[in-house]
Write an enzyme that holds these catalytic residues in place. Structure first.
Site, PDB file in Angstrom:
ATOM      1  N   LYS A   1       0.931  -1.035  -0.007  1.00  0.00           N
ATOM      2  CA  LYS A   1      -0.033  -0.018   0.233  1.00  0.00           C
ATOM      3  C   LYS A   1       0.791   1.097  -0.139  1.00  0.00           C
ATOM      4  O   LYS A   1       0.785   2.238  -0.708  1.00  0.00           O
ATOM      5  CB  LYS A   1      -0.924   0.115   1.214  1.00  0.00           C
ATOM      6  CG  LYS A   1      -2.080  -0.793   1.340  1.00  0.00           C
ATOM      7  CD  LYS A   1      -3.023  -0.415   2.530  1.00  0.00           C
ATOM      8  CE  LYS A   1      -4.110  -1.239   2.479  1.00  0.00           C
ATOM      9  NZ  LYS A   1      -5.091  -0.924   3.645  1.00  0.00           N
TER      10      LYS A   1
ATOM     11  N   GLU B   1      -8.035  -1.937  15.338  1.00  0.00           N
ATOM     12  CA  GLU B   1      -9.128  -2.019  14.249  1.00  0.00           C
ATOM     13  C   GLU B   1     -10.021  -2.557  14.791  1.00  0.00           C
ATOM     14  O   GLU B   1     -10.186  -3.594  15.612  1.00  0.00           O
ATOM     15  CB  GLU B   1      -8.707  -3.261  13.284  1.00  0.00           C
ATOM     16  CG  GLU B   1      -8.087  -2.287  12.000  1.00  0.00           C
ATOM     17  CD  GLU B   1      -7.919  -3.046  10.846  1.00  0.00           C
ATOM     18  OE1 GLU B   1      -9.097  -3.574  10.548  1.00  0.00           O
ATOM     19  OE2 GLU B   1      -7.001  -3.003   9.941  1.00  0.00           O
TER      20      GLU B   1
ATOM     21  N   ASP C   1      -8.255   2.176   4.812  1.00  0.00           N
ATOM     22  CA  ASP C   1      -8.819   1.276   5.103  1.00  0.00           C
ATOM     23  C   ASP C   1      -9.646   0.401   4.006  1.00  0.00           C
ATOM     24  O   ASP C   1     -10.258   1.340   3.188  1.00  0.00           O
ATOM     25  CB  ASP C   1      -9.983   0.960   6.172  1.00  0.00           C
ATOM     26  CG  ASP C   1      -9.979  -0.314   6.911  1.00  0.00           C
ATOM     27  OD1 ASP C   1      -8.903  -0.512   7.488  1.00  0.00           O
ATOM     28  OD2 ASP C   1     -10.858  -0.998   6.765  1.00  0.00           O
TER      29      ASP C   1
ATOM     30  N   PHE D   1      -0.749  -7.268  -4.494  1.00  0.00           N
ATOM     31  CA  PHE D   1      -0.767  -8.027  -3.176  1.00  0.00           C
ATOM     32  C   PHE D   1      -2.503  -8.329  -2.844  1.00  0.00           C
ATOM     33  O   PHE D   1      -3.291  -8.106  -3.727  1.00  0.00           O
ATOM     34  CB  PHE D   1      -0.248  -7.025  -1.818  1.00  0.00           C
ATOM     35  CG  PHE D   1      -1.330  -6.141  -1.657  1.00  0.00           C
ATOM     36  CD1 PHE D   1      -1.010  -4.705  -2.538  1.00  0.00           C
ATOM     37  CD2 PHE D   1      -2.166  -6.065  -0.594  1.00  0.00           C
ATOM     38  CE1 PHE D   1      -1.961  -3.661  -2.256  1.00  0.00           C
ATOM     39  CE2 PHE D   1      -3.061  -4.972  -0.244  1.00  0.00           C
ATOM     40  CZ  PHE D   1      -2.690  -3.930  -1.285  1.00  0.00           C
ATOM     41  N   GLY D   2      -2.685  -9.263  -1.781  1.00  0.00           N
ATOM     42  CA  GLY D   2      -4.034  -9.555  -1.717  1.00  0.00           C
ATOM     43  C   GLY D   2      -4.849 -10.181  -2.334  1.00  0.00           C
ATOM     44  O   GLY D   2      -4.386 -11.219  -3.231  1.00  0.00           O
TER      45      GLY D   2
ATOM     46  N   LYS E   1      -2.509   0.197 -12.152  1.00  0.00           N
ATOM     47  CA  LYS E   1      -3.398  -0.305 -10.989  1.00  0.00           C
ATOM     48  C   LYS E   1      -3.948   1.469 -10.318  1.00  0.00           C
ATOM     49  O   LYS E   1      -4.881   1.476 -10.216  1.00  0.00           O
ATOM     50  CB  LYS E   1      -2.691  -0.965  -9.971  1.00  0.00           C
ATOM     51  CG  LYS E   1      -3.887  -1.290  -9.022  1.00  0.00           C
ATOM     52  CD  LYS E   1      -3.222  -2.214  -7.890  1.00  0.00           C
ATOM     53  CE  LYS E   1      -4.246  -2.425  -6.820  1.00  0.00           C
ATOM     54  NZ  LYS E   1      -3.531  -3.209  -5.450  1.00  0.00           N
TER      55      LYS E   1
ATOM     56  N   HIS F   1      -9.521   1.592  -6.428  1.00  0.00           N
ATOM     57  CA  HIS F   1     -10.087   2.380  -5.317  1.00  0.00           C
ATOM     58  C   HIS F   1      -9.065   3.130  -4.561  1.00  0.00           C
ATOM     59  O   HIS F   1      -9.482   4.322  -4.470  1.00  0.00           O
ATOM     60  CB  HIS F   1     -10.646   1.085  -4.581  1.00  0.00           C
ATOM     61  CG  HIS F   1      -9.442   0.021  -4.191  1.00  0.00           C
ATOM     62  ND1 HIS F   1      -8.698  -0.514  -5.264  1.00  0.00           N
ATOM     63  CD2 HIS F   1      -9.218  -0.547  -3.003  1.00  0.00           C
ATOM     64  CE1 HIS F   1      -7.917  -1.096  -4.518  1.00  0.00           C
ATOM     65  NE2 HIS F   1      -8.062  -1.204  -3.188  1.00  0.00           N
TER      66      HIS F   1
HETATM   67  P1  IMP Z   1      -6.731  -3.544   4.691  1.00  0.00           P
HETATM   68  O1  IMP Z   1      -7.829  -4.214   6.003  1.00  0.00           O
HETATM   69  O2  IMP Z   1      -7.357  -2.321   4.139  1.00  0.00           O
HETATM   70  O3  IMP Z   1      -5.579  -3.783   4.908  1.00  0.00           O
HETATM   71  O4  IMP Z   1      -7.476  -4.746   3.602  1.00  0.00           O
HETATM   72  C1  IMP Z   1      -8.307  -5.718   3.971  1.00  0.00           C
HETATM   73  C2  IMP Z   1      -7.707  -6.844   3.049  1.00  0.00           C
HETATM   74  O5  IMP Z   1      -8.060  -6.719   1.625  1.00  0.00           O
HETATM   75  C3  IMP Z   1      -6.503  -7.477   3.296  1.00  0.00           C
HETATM   76  O6  IMP Z   1      -6.437  -8.792   3.189  1.00  0.00           O
HETATM   77  C4  IMP Z   1      -5.878  -6.834   2.031  1.00  0.00           C
HETATM   78  O7  IMP Z   1      -4.704  -7.893   1.496  1.00  0.00           O
HETATM   79  C5  IMP Z   1      -6.508  -6.838   0.995  1.00  0.00           C
HETATM   80  N1  IMP Z   1      -6.616  -5.726   0.050  1.00  0.00           N
HETATM   81  C6  IMP Z   1      -6.759  -4.321   0.541  1.00  0.00           C
HETATM   82  N2  IMP Z   1      -6.449  -3.601  -0.558  1.00  0.00           N
HETATM   83  C7  IMP Z   1      -6.126  -4.150  -1.750  1.00  0.00           C
HETATM   84  C8  IMP Z   1      -6.025  -4.132  -3.076  1.00  0.00           C
HETATM   85  O8  IMP Z   1      -5.583  -3.079  -3.532  1.00  0.00           O
HETATM   86  N3  IMP Z   1      -5.561  -5.225  -3.674  1.00  0.00           N
HETATM   87  C9  IMP Z   1      -5.810  -6.512  -3.320  1.00  0.00           C
HETATM   88  N4  IMP Z   1      -6.388  -6.723  -1.953  1.00  0.00           N
HETATM   89  C10 IMP Z   1      -6.360  -5.724  -1.227  1.00  0.00           C
END
Ligand code: IMP
Length: 196
Positions: A17, A43, A73, A151-152, A175, A180
């Site tokens: 991020k 959180e 978030d 990621f994610g 991206k 978002h």
């Molecule tokens: P967080 O609480 O904002 O850190 O994100 C919640 C979940 O969504 C985590 O498992 C992150 O890996 C996933 N996530 C957040 N932003 C992205 C993104 O831009 N791409 C893919 N997964 C995301």
């Protein structure tokens, strides 16, 4: 924090991020230095990202004595066929069943609709107030895990703007242009530009 007027802190432990946001700042807000603060804000489990973000920001008040700072978030919402799940549970679901588990859940269904949402909460020092910025990107869920960038959930999300690629198959710059987080951050950058 001697140079607080020309610095803004992004409070996150997520280096992916941070790199995305750093790239936007490098491109669009050169006179401000972005710094990462890995403070692990509290959180809560809530019904909306907005509530989570607000609480996260407030939990930092006693821990950062001066300067402007923001948190972000995000959530992954599979609108069809999962009615928005995992949404605010995204982090837990990613840790437990991961991308493979998500694909298994939706395998019986032919079509999918999904979106990512981002809420950025900024505490801006000269005005001593909290400000919120939001962004979303719509798309579908890929039928397989594809790509190695990001990621994610990136390897299973196909944005409507680039319908033959997942977020993990495009560059960080691509991206940022449609994501978002990119959309929410562009608003934050405009906000800071107008006030510095
Ligand atoms: P967080 O609480 O904002 O850190 O994100 C919640 C979940 O969504 C985590 O498992 C992150 O890996 C996933 N996530 C957040 N932003 C992205 C993104 O831009 N791409 C893919 N997964 C995301």
């Amino acid at each position: 924090m001697e140079d607080r007027k020309s610095s803004v802190y992004f409070v996150t432990g997520n280096s992916h991020k941070f790199e995305e946001v750093q790239q936007l700042f490098d491109k669009e807000l050169k006179m401000i230095t972005l710094k990462q603060l890995d403070l692990n804000p509290l959180e809560i489990q809530a019904d909306t990202l907005q509530e989570v973000a607000k609480y996260k920001l407030e939990s930092l008040k006693n821990r950062i004595s001066e300067g402007s700072y923001f948190i972000e978030d995000a959530g992954f919402f599979i609108d069809s066929p999962l009615n928005g799940f995992p949404g605010v549970y995204s982090s837990y679901i990613f840790k437990t069943i991961g991308n493979e588990g998500i694909l298994n859940l939706i395998k019986p269904f032919e079509e999918s609709k999904a979106h990512f949402a981002s809420v950025v909460a900024l505490f801006f020092e000269p005005l001593d107030k909290a400000y919120f910025f939001e962004g979303i990107v719509n798309g579908t869920v890929s039928s397989e895990i594809k790509g190695s960038q990001g990621f994610g959930f990136d390897p299973i999300f196909v944005p409507n703007e680039i319908p033959d690629k997942t977020f993990a198959q495009i560059t960080r710059d691509q991206k940022n242009k449609i994501s978002h987080r990119g959309k929410a951050l562009k608003q934050l950058i405009e906000f800071i530009k107008k006030r510095t």
